[in-house]
Design a protein around this motif. Structure first.
Motif, PDB file in Angstrom:
ATOM      1  N   ALA A  46     -21.198 -22.675  15.619  1.00 50.31           N
ATOM      2  CA  ALA A  46     -21.888 -24.143  15.901  1.00 50.31           C
ATOM      3  C   ALA A  46     -20.978 -25.200  16.350  1.00 50.31           C
ATOM      4  O   ALA A  46     -21.420 -26.062  16.964  1.00 50.31           O
ATOM      5  N   ASN A  47     -19.744 -25.183  15.664  1.00 51.91           N
ATOM      6  CA  ASN A  47     -18.801 -26.176  15.706  1.00 51.91           C
ATOM      7  C   ASN A  47     -18.132 -26.223  16.984  1.00 51.91           C
ATOM      8  O   ASN A  47     -17.542 -27.093  17.429  1.00 51.91           O
ATOM      9  N   THR A  48     -18.156 -25.091  17.651  1.00 47.55           N
ATOM     10  CA  THR A  48     -17.193 -24.809  18.831  1.00 47.55           C
ATOM     11  C   THR A  48     -17.788 -24.661  19.929  1.00 47.55           C
ATOM     12  O   THR A  48     -17.581 -24.932  21.143  1.00 47.55           O
ATOM     13  N   ILE A  49     -19.033 -23.903  19.938  1.00 45.12           N
ATOM     14  CA  ILE A  49     -19.871 -23.532  21.218  1.00 45.12           C
ATOM     15  C   ILE A  49     -20.753 -24.724  21.692  1.00 45.12           C
ATOM     16  O   ILE A  49     -21.784 -24.860  20.853  1.00 45.12           O
ATOM     17  N   GLN A 104      -7.830 -11.250  16.407  1.00 44.23           N
ATOM     18  CA  GLN A 104      -6.843 -12.247  16.223  1.00 44.23           C
ATOM     19  C   GLN A 104      -6.314 -12.598  17.426  1.00 44.23           C
ATOM     20  O   GLN A 104      -6.115 -13.797  17.745  1.00 44.23           O
ATOM     21  N   GLY A 105      -5.889 -11.602  18.332  1.00 43.50           N
ATOM     22  CA  GLY A 105      -5.299 -12.070  19.551  1.00 43.50           C
ATOM     23  C   GLY A 105      -5.966 -12.868  20.331  1.00 43.50           C
ATOM     24  O   GLY A 105      -5.808 -13.743  21.122  1.00 43.50           O
ATOM     25  N   LEU A 106      -7.467 -12.262  20.628  1.00 44.64           N
ATOM     26  CA  LEU A 106      -8.444 -12.987  21.531  1.00 44.64           C
ATOM     27  C   LEU A 106      -8.732 -14.561  20.914  1.00 44.64           C
ATOM     28  O   LEU A 106      -8.634 -15.315  21.923  1.00 44.64           O
ATOM     29  N   LEU A 107      -8.933 -14.398  19.568  1.00 43.95           N
ATOM     30  CA  LEU A 107      -8.976 -15.584  19.180  1.00 43.95           C
ATOM     31  C   LEU A 107      -7.747 -16.736  19.197  1.00 43.95           C
ATOM     32  O   LEU A 107      -7.842 -18.106  19.417  1.00 43.95           O
ATOM     33  N   GLY A 108      -6.604 -16.140  19.265  1.00 43.30           N
ATOM     34  CA  GLY A 108      -5.461 -16.835  19.722  1.00 43.30           C
ATOM     35  C   GLY A 108      -5.336 -17.295  21.018  1.00 43.30           C
ATOM     36  O   GLY A 108      -5.017 -18.485  21.227  1.00 43.30           O
ATOM     37  N   VAL A 109      -5.642 -16.510  21.844  1.00 44.72           N
ATOM     38  CA  VAL A 109      -5.711 -17.141  23.372  1.00 44.72           C
ATOM     39  C   VAL A 109      -6.625 -18.272  23.438  1.00 44.72           C
ATOM     40  O   VAL A 109      -6.503 -19.274  24.088  1.00 44.72           O
ATOM     41  N   LEU A 110      -7.973 -18.041  22.701  1.00 47.65           N
ATOM     42  CA  LEU A 110      -9.038 -19.035  23.090  1.00 47.65           C
ATOM     43  C   LEU A 110      -8.478 -20.333  22.039  1.00 47.65           C
ATOM     44  O   LEU A 110      -9.072 -21.398  22.514  1.00 47.65           O
ATOM     45  N   ASP A 112      -5.686 -21.721  22.269  1.00 44.92           N
ATOM     46  CA  ASP A 112      -4.999 -22.654  23.104  1.00 44.92           C
ATOM     47  C   ASP A 112      -6.110 -23.460  23.867  1.00 44.92           C
ATOM     48  O   ASP A 112      -5.425 -24.539  24.551  1.00 44.92           O
ATOM     49  N   ARG A 113      -7.251 -22.972  24.298  1.00 47.43           N
ATOM     50  CA  ARG A 113      -8.325 -23.869  24.929  1.00 47.43           C
ATOM     51  C   ARG A 113      -9.503 -24.519  24.140  1.00 47.43           C
ATOM     52  O   ARG A 113     -10.052 -25.517  24.562  1.00 47.43           O
ATOM     53  N   LEU A 114      -9.537 -24.042  22.946  1.00 45.64           N
ATOM     54  CA  LEU A 114     -10.819 -24.552  21.990  1.00 45.64           C
ATOM     55  C   LEU A 114     -10.362 -24.842  20.841  1.00 45.64           C
ATOM     56  O   LEU A 114      -9.548 -23.878  20.139  1.00 45.64           O
ATOM     57  N   SER A 115     -10.468 -25.910  20.203  1.00 49.77           N
ATOM     58  CA  SER A 115     -10.089 -26.007  18.636  1.00 49.77           C
ATOM     59  C   SER A 115     -11.269 -25.602  17.772  1.00 49.77           C
ATOM     60  O   SER A 115     -12.346 -25.455  18.180  1.00 49.77           O
ATOM     61  N   GLY A 116     -10.965 -25.568  16.404  1.00 47.72           N
ATOM     62  CA  GLY A 116     -11.789 -24.951  15.497  1.00 47.72           C
ATOM     63  C   GLY A 116     -11.955 -23.527  15.149  1.00 47.72           C
ATOM     64  O   GLY A 116     -12.648 -23.054  14.450  1.00 47.72           O
ATOM     65  N   LEU A 117     -10.841 -22.545  15.803  1.00 56.40           N
ATOM     66  CA  LEU A 117     -10.919 -21.223  15.555  1.00 56.40           C
ATOM     67  C   LEU A 117      -9.727 -20.760  14.380  1.00 56.40           C
ATOM     68  O   LEU A 117      -9.711 -19.602  14.268  1.00 56.40           O
ATOM     69  N   SER A 118      -8.909 -21.930  14.120  1.00 56.61           N
ATOM     70  CA  SER A 118      -7.814 -21.290  13.233  1.00 56.61           C
ATOM     71  C   SER A 118      -8.347 -20.654  11.859  1.00 56.61           C
ATOM     72  O   SER A 118      -7.497 -19.933  11.197  1.00 56.61           O
ATOM     73  N   ASP A 119      -9.472 -21.230  11.387  1.00 55.14           N
ATOM     74  CA  ASP A 119      -9.791 -20.494   9.895  1.00 55.14           C
ATOM     75  C   ASP A 119     -10.170 -19.067  10.217  1.00 55.14           C
ATOM     76  O   ASP A 119      -9.789 -18.300   9.346  1.00 55.14           O
ATOM     77  N   ALA A 167     -16.359 -16.852  26.753  1.00 54.51           N
ATOM     78  CA  ALA A 167     -15.402 -15.783  26.028  1.00 54.51           C
ATOM     79  C   ALA A 167     -15.366 -16.213  24.479  1.00 54.51           C
ATOM     80  O   ALA A 167     -15.304 -15.328  23.646  1.00 54.51           O
ATOM     81  N   ALA A 168     -15.420 -17.459  24.093  1.00 55.91           N
ATOM     82  CA  ALA A 168     -15.486 -17.702  22.666  1.00 55.91           C
ATOM     83  C   ALA A 168     -16.697 -17.060  21.827  1.00 55.91           C
ATOM     84  O   ALA A 168     -16.784 -16.654  21.019  1.00 55.91           O
ATOM     85  N   HIS A 169     -17.976 -17.355  22.689  1.00 54.02           N
ATOM     86  CA  HIS A 169     -19.123 -17.074  22.349  1.00 54.02           C
ATOM     87  C   HIS A 169     -19.217 -15.298  22.098  1.00 54.02           C
ATOM     88  O   HIS A 169     -19.640 -14.781  21.141  1.00 54.02           O
TER      89      HIS A 169
END
Length: 197
Positions: A46-49, A104-110, A112-119, A167-169
């Motif tokens: 909800a916070n990123t998409i 973890q790798g896919l979220l790492g790539v994302l 770089d382009r989208l904030s809010g995935l670190s948790d 991709a994030a979704h």
């Protein structure tokens, strides 16, 4: 005699009951982390998409999203099955690890382009730590690292914001499905008999 040989020879060996207890403890911690990831995915989504129509509550993927999975090259997670003679504990733990590394790798790539995935990335890192403890307690061989090229392939296909959002979704949707499979399996492992231990 070298130092490593002395350490290995003097290292205490665990009894079967100690190994089982350590495995179950790590599995229980892994289950708790997976439950936390499942709880956090809707909030993170909800916070990123921000692209309209990309919700976690859609039933099934539309043809357009299925096409985007192929276009973006988002790989499927390894299949997690109940333990059996054909699906061993080693296979189970290896697939848990490979799937967690994949996301973890896919979220790492994302990230770089989208904030809010670190948790979510941090929770997957912690889950990988518990999976390593499960592997150690069960005295399983070292797992092979997940193919990092899969994540790099995704990076090369993220041309614009729409691709990043899709991709994030898709990554979070698939991570949620993978975590549901993990929860079912971890509940069975924590509660039931474990072959090979």
């Amino acid at each position: 005699m070298n130092t490593l040989t002395v350490l290995v020879q003097s290292a205490p060996t665990r009894s079967a009951s100690e190994s089982l207890a350590a495995f179950r403890e790590a599995a229980e911690r892994a289950k708790t982390l997976v439950e936390k990831i499942l709880k956090d995915i809707p909030t993170t989504h909800a916070n990123t998409i921000t692209t309209e129509g990309l919700t976690l509550h859609t039933s099934g993927q539309t043809a357009n999203l299925q096409m985007m999975v192929k276009t973006l090259g988002i790989p499927d997670a390894p299949v997690i099955k109940p333990l059996s003679e054909r699906f061993t504990l080693d296979m189970y733990v290896s697939r848990m690890s490979a799937g967690s590394q994949l996301y973890q790798g896919l979220l790492g790539v994302l990230s770089d382009r989208l904030s809010g995935l670190s948790d979510l990335r941090s929770e997957l890192r912690d889950l990988l730590t518990q999976i390593s403890k499960m592997r150690e307690a069960a005295q399983l061989g070292a797992s092979s690292d997940a193919d990092q090229n899969q994540s790099l392939d995704l990076a090369s296909r993220l041309h614009g914001n729409y691709e990043v959002q899709v991709a994030a979704h898709l990554t979070m949707s698939r991570l949620r499905s993978f975590c549901h499979d993990l929860i079912r399996s971890l509940r069975a492992i924590v509660a039931g008999p474990i072959g090979g231990l």
